[in-house]
Design an enzyme around this catalytic site. Structure first.
Site, PDB file in Angstrom:
ATOM      1  N   MET A   1       0.728  -1.112  -0.002  1.00  0.00           N
ATOM      2  CA  MET A   1      -0.034   0.064   0.020  1.00  0.00           C
ATOM      3  C   MET A   1       1.014   1.308  -0.057  1.00  0.00           C
ATOM      4  O   MET A   1       1.847   1.383   0.555  1.00  0.00           O
ATOM      5  CB  MET A   1      -0.980   0.090   1.174  1.00  0.00           C
ATOM      6  CG  MET A   1      -2.075  -1.035   1.238  1.00  0.00           C
ATOM      7  SD  MET A   1      -3.185  -0.797  -0.203  1.00  0.00           S
ATOM      8  CE  MET A   1      -4.300  -1.997   0.253  1.00  0.00           C
ATOM      9  N   CYS A   2       0.515   2.142  -0.484  1.00  0.00           N
ATOM     10  CA  CYS A   2       1.068   3.600  -0.734  1.00  0.00           C
ATOM     11  C   CYS A   2       0.630   4.515   0.146  1.00  0.00           C
ATOM     12  O   CYS A   2      -0.377   4.295   0.931  1.00  0.00           O
ATOM     13  CB  CYS A   2       0.961   4.122  -2.094  1.00  0.00           C
ATOM     14  SG  CYS A   2       1.289   2.937  -3.502  1.00  0.00           S
TER      15      CYS A   2
END
Length: 274
Positions: A1-2
């Site tokens: 996940m960013c």
């Protein structure tokens, strides 16, 4: 996940979100607290608006914490609307073309999340694009393709509705070809005047999204996770929501994917998937 952060309001130096806070975006790039992985080291990017309609952009594949150019730019650039992103890759290799934000004309877009079964639905997703949007694709990520689909479906004229239609089409396509659909996302996008964001998931695990006032009245930031420990400042945006930041301040609405767009002929879809 960013991890990502976005701002709209009175002009502000990018460092106020990117480097200065105790839990700045650079801090989150190696010590995220509300993501599956604490490290987001697969590149970073900035998109900011100034005197020209099109945004400026800077992206690289280095970890955000190790790039001195990022810190220098964030200290010098002052903008009324900007997007900043640090990447943890799910689809697409670590290269500059796959770093967010993505830009097309005056529009900018960044994304945190994933589309399951992307390898099986990528080609039919691409087939929905006209030549102009297909030829604008330079990377290999699900994020860039979702952005181009939304543009194809009318993002310029009806931003939230077009994004809902794009997400709904991807769900419908995945169900048709794989028997399942799972999308988890937060996304921010802008035409340089208004900043939009959505938080959505097909299950109960939507990536986090928070909002807080910053600077002069009417100025707000949107972030994947709070930039400091002032809990009373940050409001968590509920899953299934869209946020609109404009000259009128912050507005929110429901975000419901639209699954009414016709799929292409079944035989062609299956041939593409196979």
């Amino acid at each position: 996940m960013c991890r990502w952060a976005a701002y709209r309001g009175e002009p502000l130096y990018l460092e106020e979100l990117v480097t200065s806070p105790a839990h700045s975006l650079i801090e989150q790039s190696h010590c995220a607290t509300k993501a599956k992985t604490a490290t987001n080291a697969d590149g970073f990017g900035l998109a900011w608006y100034g005197d020209r309609p099109e945004p400026g952009r800077f992206r690289d594949v280095l970890p955000a914490w190790s790039d001195c150019n990022l810190k220098s730019l964030a200290r010098q650039i002052r903008s009324p609307l900007f997007l900043a992103h640090v990447r943890a890759a799910t689809h697409g290799s670590t290269r500059r073309d796959n770093c967010h934000p993505f830009v097309h004309g005056i529009w900018s877009f960044m994304h945190n999340g994933q589309i399951d079964h992307f390898d099986r639905i990528r080609r039919p997703m691409e087939s929905m694009l006209d030549d102009d949007h297909f030829n604008a694709r330079v990377g290999t990520t699900d994020s860039e393709l979702l952005f181009l689909l939304a543009l194809q479906f009318g993002l310029r004229e009806r931003p939230i509705a077009a994004m809902a239609e794009a997400v709904g089409f991807v769900e419908q396509l995945s169900l048709h070809l794989t028997g399942a659909a799972r999308i988890r996302m937060t996304a921010a996008f802008s035409d340089g005047v208004t900043l939009y964001a959505v938080r959505y998931s097909t299950d109960e695990h939507a990536p986090t999204l928070f909002a807080a006032p910053m600077g002069p009245k009417g100025s707000y930031c949107l972030v994947s996770e709070p930039l400091d420990d002032e809990k009373d400042t940050w409001v968590e945006i509920p899953a299934g929501s869209a946020v609109i930041l404009s000259e009128n301040g912050l507005d929110a609405a429901e975000f419901n994917p639209v699954r009414e767009r016709s799929l292409q002929p079944e035989a062609r879809l299956e041939a593409m998937a196979g």
